[in-house]
Every structure is written in structure tokens, then in C-alpha cells.
Motif scaffolding. Sequence first.
Motif, mmCIF file in Angstrom:
data_model
loop_
_atom_site.group_PDB
_atom_site.id
_atom_site.type_symbol
_atom_site.label_atom_id
_atom_site.label_comp_id
_atom_site.label_asym_id
_atom_site.label_seq_id
_atom_site.Cartn_x
_atom_site.Cartn_y
_atom_site.Cartn_z
ATOM 1 N N UNK A 1 14.571 102.383 56.623
ATOM 2 C CA UNK A 1 13.851 101.719 57.718
ATOM 3 C C UNK A 1 13.140 100.519 57.102
ATOM 4 N N UNK A 2 13.264 99.353 57.716
ATOM 5 C CA UNK A 2 12.549 98.182 57.199
ATOM 6 C C UNK A 2 11.736 97.510 58.308
ATOM 7 N N UNK A 3 10.627 96.944 57.906
ATOM 8 C CA UNK A 3 9.779 96.182 58.822
ATOM 9 C C UNK A 3 9.127 95.044 58.058
ATOM 10 N N UNK A 4 8.639 94.071 58.793
ATOM 11 C CA UNK A 4 7.919 92.947 58.195
ATOM 12 C C UNK A 4 6.840 92.490 59.171
ATOM 13 N N UNK A 5 5.611 92.413 58.681
ATOM 14 C CA UNK A 5 4.526 91.838 59.492
ATOM 15 C C UNK A 5 3.787 90.806 58.646
ATOM 16 N N UNK A 6 3.147 89.859 59.328
ATOM 17 C CA UNK A 6 2.309 88.862 58.669
ATOM 18 C C UNK A 6 0.880 89.043 59.157
ATOM 19 N N UNK A 7 -0.020 89.175 58.209
ATOM 20 C CA UNK A 7 -1.416 89.490 58.533
ATOM 21 C C UNK A 7 -2.292 88.313 58.115
ATOM 22 N N UNK B 1 13.789 92.924 58.468
ATOM 23 C CA UNK B 1 12.520 93.615 58.679
ATOM 24 C C UNK B 1 11.736 93.015 59.831
ATOM 25 N N UNK B 2 11.705 91.687 59.876
ATOM 26 C CA UNK B 2 11.023 91.012 60.988
ATOM 27 C C UNK B 2 11.639 91.425 62.322
ATOM 28 N N UNK C 1 3.717 91.520 54.642
ATOM 29 C CA UNK C 1 4.005 92.897 54.236
ATOM 30 C C UNK C 1 5.476 93.168 54.514
ATOM 31 N N UNK C 2 6.247 93.329 53.453
ATOM 32 C CA UNK C 2 7.620 93.803 53.610
ATOM 33 C C UNK C 2 7.613 95.293 53.322
ATOM 34 N N UNK C 3 7.944 96.034 54.358
ATOM 35 C CA UNK C 3 7.826 97.493 54.304
ATOM 36 C C UNK C 3 9.206 98.142 54.307
ATOM 37 N N UNK C 4 9.353 99.198 53.518
ATOM 38 C CA UNK C 4 10.560 100.006 53.588
ATOM 39 C C UNK C 4 10.229 101.481 53.545
ATOM 40 N N UNK C 5 10.867 102.250 54.393
ATOM 41 C CA UNK C 5 10.839 103.715 54.271
ATOM 42 C C UNK C 5 12.257 104.076 53.840
ATOM 43 N N UNK C 6 12.392 104.337 52.542
ATOM 44 C CA UNK C 6 13.689 104.278 51.868
ATOM 45 C C UNK C 6 14.299 105.648 51.594
#
Lengths: 152, 152
Positions: free
Chosen positions: A4-10, B117-118, A102-107
Motif C-alpha cells: 500500500x502506498x500513499x503520499x501527503x504534503x504537510x 502514492x499521491x 511523507x512517502x508512506x508504504x505499508x509493505x
Amino acid sequence: MIDIVHRVGIRAPVSAVYAALSTVEGVAAWWTRNASGSSEPGGTIALDFLLPSGERIGGMKMEVLKLDPDREVRWRFREGPDEWIDTEAVFSLSEDDGYTIVNFGHLNWREAVEFTGHCSTKWATFLLSLKELVETGKGRPSPDDVRIGDWH
Amino acid sequence: MIDIVHRVGIRAPVSAVYAALSTVEGVAAWWTRNASGSSEPGGTIALDFLLPSGERIGGMKMEVLKLDPDREVRWRFREGPDEWIDTEAVFSLSEDDGYTIVNFGHLNWREAVEFTGHCSTKWATFLLSLKELVETGKGRPSPDDVRIGDWH
């Protein structure tokens, strides 16, 4: 293996995002209020998820694999839903034009099942809770998290 | 090949969710207000994404591959971001105890890049917009969509 991948900018300094990821108090302010344990490398953080009524609906224990200040936080799930055992969550941090990315992975999911989709959507809401926490001071940790369906 | 997956549960009849996915008017009410074209199988729907200021930030064209009433909607992206060309979005619908379950996939990415991810996080917000639309009558289509970072 499925990720699972996601990306947010804070809109905040990387140190503020790192603090919210690398401490039990931080995790409790965006993921679940019921967080306890040790956030040092090698330590274990226990998480419980409750309904607003107080009923427990699940939980997990994760080992802190890596803390690289202002760059990366990595956990491995040791107890919890069967599909999560030995999967890893990684948050890679970088800075870009006033944002912490934030580059996130649930790997390393063994396979893509319906629960993978649920967890993917849920991770998005928790990453947006992290964003809200760091930008405004108030996140949406469980049991005040965003409900996305019949599986909470 | 890499897939983005999500799952939401919507408290509404499957026919209402299907209507929001299978018509241009529906798509315009949860994804982007700037949607036009033909939603019949073989038809093409054009989507444009604007900032609240009116500035265009992107768009795509997708072919309607499959409409299986109350069960599945499938699109293939023909124009748009390079990473999206020939990828497919599929919405599989089922009913369970008062919920319509949407199992979503954005399938066949050539590789996992930061943009994946985005898009994954962004898809979560649009699926929650779909949920809100069908449950309350009001979604959050672009340009009123949830901003998740520097890439909008």
C-alpha cells in the motif's frame, strides 16, 4: 508481495512531522489514542482501537525497526490482524518548498485481499489526520477517526 | 504491474452508488465538476481538474469499458498523465447488511513511483466524496476536493 502506498504534503517543518511519527505521544495524537509502549529502536508500541462507545475492535503490536531523525520511521507489525504480521510500515520524509513530503508504504502484504483495500483507504484517513495534527495541533485519532464503512 | 486498491462501505442502496459511477452527472458530483462526454460502453468521458481560482491543473480522457448494472463499472484511461495511460479503474459493487461495498482498483501501473502514492491518497478522498454524495446528496468534487499536499 503487495504494497500500500500513499503520499501527503504537510505544511510544517520536517522535525514536527518526525516528532509525530517517532514518539508514542505523537502516534496517539493521529492514529489511536490508545497507544503505549516504547518508541525507541527495538522497542514495541501497542495500539488498541476502540469504538466511541469504548468497545475494543482490534489492535496490534509493532516493533520500532528504524528511527532516522527527520528522514525515516519504520515499524514491523508483530501482533495484530493475521494479514499484518511481519508487514512493515515506512514513512520517508523530505522537504520541498515549504512542505514536508511523507512517502508512506505499508509493505509486504502476502496477497491483495479485500482487507488490503480497507486498510489502504484507512491509512489515507490517518495520514490526513497526521497532516491535520501537525498543521493545526489537532488530529483525528481513533476513536474519533473517519469512518469509511462497515469495517470502521 | 502495480495496483492501487481501496474499499469503502456506503450506507445506501447499490443502485444509488451505481448511478453515481455510471453517469457523467454522477461522476461530476464526486470526482470533478468538469466532466463531459458519453458514459455508455465504448464512450469517452473527459475530465478536467481546476483550482478554485479556475486554473487548470490537469485532466484525462477515459473509455467506458464495462457497465454491469449494480455490479461493476470499469474505465480505461486513454489520455492524461503518462503513468495513467492504459491503466484501468474498476469499481466492484456488492451489498452487505445495509451497506453497498465498493471494492476499487486502479490497476496496471507500470511501476510504483511517487505519483502512485499521491494518486492512491487522492483516490481515497474521492471515494469518500462518493460516499458522502450518495449518503448526504453532496460530494466534494474538484475544485472543492480535499487538498492533500503540494501536488493538490
